[in-house]
Design an enzyme around this catalytic site. Structure first.
Site, short mmCIF file in Angstrom:
data_model
loop_
_atom_site.label_atom_id
_atom_site.label_comp_id
_atom_site.label_asym_id
_atom_site.label_seq_id
_atom_site.Cartn_x
_atom_site.Cartn_y
_atom_site.Cartn_z
N MET A 36 -12.45 3.81 -0.78
CA MET A 36 -13.12 3.98 0.51
C MET A 36 -13.87 5.31 0.47
SD MET A 36 -10.12 2.49 3.00
CE MET A 36 -8.78 2.68 1.81
N GLY B 167 -1.14 1.61 9.46
CA GLY B 167 -0.40 1.33 10.68
C GLY B 167 -1.21 0.74 11.82
N SER C 255 0.84 -1.20 0.00
CA SER C 255 0.00 0.00 0.00
C SER C 255 0.87 1.25 0.00
CB SER C 255 -0.90 0.01 1.24
OG SER C 255 -1.53 1.27 1.37
N MET D 66 -9.39 7.63 -0.06
CA MET D 66 -10.28 7.94 1.07
C MET D 66 -10.87 9.33 0.90
SD MET D 66 -7.96 6.50 4.22
CE MET D 66 -7.01 4.99 4.07
N HIS E 70 -8.43 0.90 -4.22
CA HIS E 70 -9.41 0.62 -3.17
C HIS E 70 -10.18 1.89 -2.84
CE1 HIS E 70 -10.00 -0.78 1.29
NE2 HIS E 70 -11.14 -0.67 0.65
N MET F 282 -11.32 -6.59 5.15
CA MET F 282 -10.58 -5.65 5.98
C MET F 282 -10.33 -6.27 7.35
SD MET F 282 -9.98 -2.99 4.13
CE MET F 282 -9.29 -1.99 5.46
N ASP G 296 -4.91 3.41 -1.84
CA ASP G 296 -6.02 3.68 -0.91
C ASP G 296 -6.59 5.05 -1.18
OD1 ASP G 296 -6.08 1.33 0.86
OD2 ASP G 296 -4.06 1.94 1.39
N HIS H 147 -1.11 -1.17 -4.39
CA HIS H 147 -2.39 -0.92 -3.73
C HIS H 147 -2.54 0.57 -3.46
CE1 HIS H 147 -5.91 -2.28 -1.45
NE2 HIS H 147 -5.62 -1.31 -0.59
N ASP I 13 -6.50 -6.87 4.08
CA ASP I 13 -5.85 -5.57 4.27
C ASP I 13 -6.00 -5.13 5.72
OD1 ASP I 13 -4.91 -2.98 4.19
OD2 ASP I 13 -6.30 -2.28 2.66
#
Length: 235
Positions: free
Chosen positions: A70, A149, A10, A39, A68, A141, A37, A35, A179
């Site tokens: 979100m 983290g 990621s 958001m 991904h 998830m 992310d 990957h 993930d």
């Protein structure tokens, strides 16, 4: 479902001042995907990267871009990310009803990309039933989405096994991705339960030797999965 376990680092955990360097590093180390992310600050309490980053990544790597989403409104934004070069797009089951999920999967496939649906930790695998035969991947998830983290939620491997069993029950074989908190210690848990693709953030990019860390996570996962497959054959 029986190809070697792949690692999808990621880039949320990468060094954004040296992103090209970090992408080249994971590509040379044998990563299976990049990957990404995305958001929106609504579906999850954080804002990250968007379409411009995906466009630049497409020019920078030959690895598939695993995007991904979100976000609250994937049906509206899917065309943006598909046009930007996403190779695989994941939408969340929590923001779409059965019809919306089907429309999202169909839109992704119509653009020539692969489609995935993600489940938050408290979302039951049963919501996948209407689309499990059509998706290319399911993302489980193992942390609450929104921040990198975080620590692996104990017992997430059980959900991986349930997703894999649901797929088998209808003769489907999507990849299962996990993930959240995945590293050398937790990778065997989910790989043994049926995971095919592991998203790793800090476990790779925060390591002293990211390439070696990636290889060690992949090796630990593959050993566990081969052992699980052997046990099933003997049962």
């Amino acid at each position: 479902m029986f190809e070697p376990v792949k690692i999808a680092p990621s880039i949320l955990s990468a060094d954004f001042m040296n992103l090209g360097r970090d992408i080249a590093l994971i590509e040379e180390a044998g990563a299976g995907y990049v990957h990404v992310d995305v958001m929106d600050g609504h579906f999850v309490p954080n804002l990250t990267m968007g379409v411009p980053i995906v466009k630049q990544l497409k020019k920078a790597t030959s690895l598939p871009l695993d995007v991904h989403l979100m976000i609250d409104n994937p049906l509206e934004q899917l065309p943006w990310f598909l046009d930007a070069g996403a190779d695989l797009v994941t939408v969340h089951a929590e923001v779409l009803d059965a019809d919306g999920l089907a429309r999202a999967v169909a839109s992704i496939h119509a653009a020539g990309a692969k489609a995935a649906v993600s489940l938050k930790p408290r979302t039951a695998p049963g919501v996948l039933a209407p689309v499990i035969s059509d998706v290319d991947m399911v993302l489980v998830m193992s942390v609450e989405p929104g921040f990198s983290g975080q620590s692996y939620i104990e017992g997430s491997e059980d959900k991986v096994a349930r997703v894999a069993a649901l797929a088998r029950s209808v003769g489907a074989s999507p990849l299962v991705q996990v993930d959240g908190g995945i590293g050398e210690a937790t990778a065997p848990l989910v790989a043994g339960a049926g995971a095919d693709v592991l998203v790793c953030g800090n476990a790779v990019f925060a390591a002293e030797d990211p390439a070696r860390a990636l290889a060690e996570v992949a090796a630990a996962a593959e050993e566990a999965r081969l052992a699980a497959l052997a046990a099933r054959k003997e049962a």
